[in-house]
Write a protein that holds these residues in place. Structure first.
Motif, mmCIF file in Angstrom:
data_model
loop_
_atom_site.group_PDB
_atom_site.id
_atom_site.type_symbol
_atom_site.label_atom_id
_atom_site.label_comp_id
_atom_site.label_asym_id
_atom_site.label_seq_id
_atom_site.Cartn_x
_atom_site.Cartn_y
_atom_site.Cartn_z
ATOM 1 N N ILE A 60 -15.234 21.385 1.424
ATOM 2 C CA ILE A 60 -15.784 20.056 1.153
ATOM 3 C C ILE A 60 -15.088 19.429 -0.057
ATOM 4 N N VAL A 61 -14.812 20.231 -1.076
ATOM 5 C CA VAL A 61 -14.103 19.711 -2.257
ATOM 6 C C VAL A 61 -12.702 19.254 -1.873
ATOM 7 N N GLN A 62 -12.017 20.035 -1.012
ATOM 8 C CA GLN A 62 -10.683 19.632 -0.559
ATOM 9 C C GLN A 62 -10.737 18.324 0.232
ATOM 10 N N ILE A 63 -11.725 18.219 1.106
ATOM 11 C CA ILE A 63 -11.885 16.976 1.873
ATOM 12 C C ILE A 63 -12.188 15.820 0.926
ATOM 13 N N LYS A 64 -13.014 16.098 -0.080
ATOM 14 C CA LYS A 64 -13.366 15.065 -1.057
ATOM 15 C C LYS A 64 -12.112 14.548 -1.769
ATOM 16 N N TYR A 65 -11.242 15.460 -2.189
ATOM 17 C CA TYR A 65 -10.009 15.047 -2.863
ATOM 18 C C TYR A 65 -9.059 14.325 -1.901
ATOM 19 N N SER A 66 -9.054 14.730 -0.651
ATOM 20 C CA SER A 66 -8.213 14.048 0.341
ATOM 21 C C SER A 66 -8.685 12.610 0.543
ATOM 22 N N VAL A 67 -10.005 12.447 0.647
ATOM 23 C CA VAL A 67 -10.560 11.103 0.811
ATOM 24 C C VAL A 67 -10.286 10.269 -0.438
ATOM 25 N N LEU A 68 -10.421 10.887 -1.602
ATOM 26 C CA LEU A 68 -10.143 10.184 -2.852
ATOM 27 C C LEU A 68 -8.683 9.740 -2.915
ATOM 28 N N PHE A 69 -7.764 10.636 -2.533
ATOM 29 C CA PHE A 69 -6.339 10.294 -2.523
ATOM 30 C C PHE A 69 -6.066 9.164 -1.540
ATOM 31 N N PHE A 70 -6.639 9.281 -0.328
ATOM 32 C CA PHE A 70 -6.437 8.249 0.685
ATOM 33 C C PHE A 70 -6.987 6.905 0.223
ATOM 34 N N SER A 71 -8.149 6.916 -0.400
ATOM 35 C CA SER A 71 -8.760 5.679 -0.907
ATOM 36 C C SER A 71 -7.879 5.048 -1.985
ATOM 37 N N GLY A 72 -7.381 5.881 -2.886
ATOM 38 C CA GLY A 72 -6.493 5.372 -3.933
ATOM 39 C C GLY A 72 -5.221 4.781 -3.354
ATOM 40 N N PHE A 73 -4.664 5.482 -2.368
ATOM 41 C CA PHE A 73 -3.447 4.983 -1.718
ATOM 42 C C PHE A 73 -3.724 3.661 -1.012
ATOM 43 N N LEU A 74 -4.851 3.569 -0.322
ATOM 44 C CA LEU A 74 -5.208 2.339 0.379
ATOM 45 C C LEU A 74 -5.419 1.181 -0.594
ATOM 46 N N ILE A 75 -6.059 1.447 -1.705
ATOM 47 C CA ILE A 75 -6.250 0.412 -2.730
ATOM 48 C C ILE A 75 -4.898 -0.030 -3.290
ATOM 49 N N PHE A 76 -3.996 0.927 -3.537
ATOM 50 C CA PHE A 76 -2.657 0.600 -4.022
ATOM 51 C C PHE A 76 -1.921 -0.298 -3.031
ATOM 52 N N VAL A 77 -1.997 0.036 -1.745
ATOM 53 C CA VAL A 77 -1.327 -0.770 -0.712
ATOM 54 C C VAL A 77 -1.917 -2.175 -0.657
ATOM 55 N N LEU A 78 -3.242 -2.280 -0.719
ATOM 56 C CA LEU A 78 -3.892 -3.596 -0.674
ATOM 57 C C LEU A 78 -3.508 -4.454 -1.876
ATOM 58 N N VAL A 79 -3.532 -3.861 -3.070
ATOM 59 C CA VAL A 79 -3.181 -4.613 -4.281
ATOM 60 C C VAL A 79 -1.707 -5.017 -4.239
ATOM 61 N N SER A 80 -0.824 -4.097 -3.822
ATOM 62 C CA SER A 80 0.611 -4.412 -3.724
ATOM 63 C C SER A 80 0.864 -5.534 -2.734
ATOM 64 N N ALA A 130 -1.255 -7.880 -1.835
ATOM 65 C CA ALA A 130 -1.772 -9.125 -2.410
ATOM 66 C C ALA A 130 -0.802 -9.693 -3.445
ATOM 67 N N VAL A 131 -0.233 -8.836 -4.273
ATOM 68 C CA VAL A 131 0.727 -9.293 -5.294
ATOM 69 C C VAL A 131 1.983 -9.851 -4.630
ATOM 70 N N LEU A 132 2.509 -9.134 -3.626
ATOM 71 C CA LEU A 132 3.707 -9.610 -2.931
ATOM 72 C C LEU A 132 3.442 -10.929 -2.206
ATOM 73 N N PHE A 133 2.281 -11.062 -1.592
ATOM 74 C CA PHE A 133 1.921 -12.305 -0.914
ATOM 75 C C PHE A 133 1.827 -13.446 -1.923
ATOM 76 N N PHE A 134 1.217 -13.184 -3.075
ATOM 77 C CA PHE A 134 1.108 -14.199 -4.125
ATOM 78 C C PHE A 134 2.490 -14.627 -4.602
ATOM 79 N N LEU A 135 3.377 -13.660 -4.840
ATOM 80 C CA LEU A 135 4.739 -13.989 -5.278
ATOM 81 C C LEU A 135 5.480 -14.788 -4.204
ATOM 82 N N TYR A 136 5.283 -14.403 -2.946
ATOM 83 C CA TYR A 136 5.953 -15.105 -1.852
ATOM 84 C C TYR A 136 5.516 -16.560 -1.779
ATOM 85 N N LYS A 137 4.236 -16.805 -2.028
ATOM 86 C CA LYS A 137 3.715 -18.172 -1.954
ATOM 87 C C LYS A 137 4.032 -19.006 -3.191
ATOM 88 N N THR A 138 4.214 -18.378 -4.358
ATOM 89 C CA THR A 138 4.359 -19.147 -5.597
ATOM 90 C C THR A 138 5.776 -19.176 -6.169
#
Length: 199
Positions: free
Chosen positions: A37-57, A59-67
């Motif tokens: 369960i701890v391993q799964i927890k860390y996997s989910v945490l890593f995946f969530s962090g990666f997904l947040i990084f992709v979403l923020v990146s 959004a930043v690239l889209f903002f730069l493209y538009k401005t």
């Protein structure tokens, strides 16, 4: 994507702790289960962090493209030179360009004026820049066929037919034929992509 992040975080911080407590209450063999369960927890945490990084990146690239015009020009150049997507985008922009030229050629506008005005329709800055270069070459006296062949964004098919049409003076019919060709090519590419994506 936002829903996925919320669900993952809910599982991570609310469900996993309760599952761990349940297994602790049952037996000593729960150590293995708890480690899993701890391993799964860390996997989910890593995946969530990666997904947040992709979403923020994104959004930043889209903002730069538009401005930022400079960033947009560089991004547009990269887009039309991508291995698979670039050829599809070139076909899409070519079809848009040819459609505009097909509409403008029967009008009282000259070919060069129609060419100049067509740049405002194209969404890709690099593609539009190449059409503008063609316009300038034709204005300097270069032939229509040679101007198109040196652009680097148009296919040999288009260059051949425009060269023939400019020599015979029948641009209107050729633009109609080229528009139909690219519309068919784009539809076939989309159908192929959808077939590959389907389960």
């Amino acid at each position: 994507c936002l829903t996925t992040v919320v669900v993952a975080l809910t599982i991570l911080f609310f469900v996993f702790p309760k599952i761990s407590a349940i297994f602790e209450a049952f037996s000593e063999s729960s150590i293995y289960i708890e480690e899993t369960i701890v391993q799964i927890k860390y996997s989910v945490l890593f995946f969530s962090g990666f997904l947040i990084f992709v979403l923020v990146s994104t959004a930043v690239l889209f903002f730069l493209y538009k401005t930022s015009e400079c960033f947009r020009k560089k991004a547009d150049r990269i887009f039309i030179n991508l291995p698979l997507a670039g050829s599809f985008l070139k076909s899409l922009y070519t079809r848009d360009f040819i459609f505009v030229m097909q509409l403008m050629c029967p009008s009282p506008l000259s070919f060069t004026e129609a060419l100049k005005r067509s740049t405002s329709v194209i969404r890709n800055r690099e593609f539009s820049k190449q059409i503008n270069c063609i316009y300038e070459k034709i204005c300097r006296g270069e032939s229509i066929g040679d101007s198109f062949s040196h652009s680097g964004v148009f296919s040999d098919y288009l260059v051949t037919w425009i060269s023939i049409a400019s020599a015979t003076g029948n641009l209107k019919c050729v633009f109609k034929q080229i528009n139909e060709y690219y519309s068919k090519e784009i539809n076939e590419s989309l159908e192929t992509f959808m077939t590959l994506v389907e389960p």
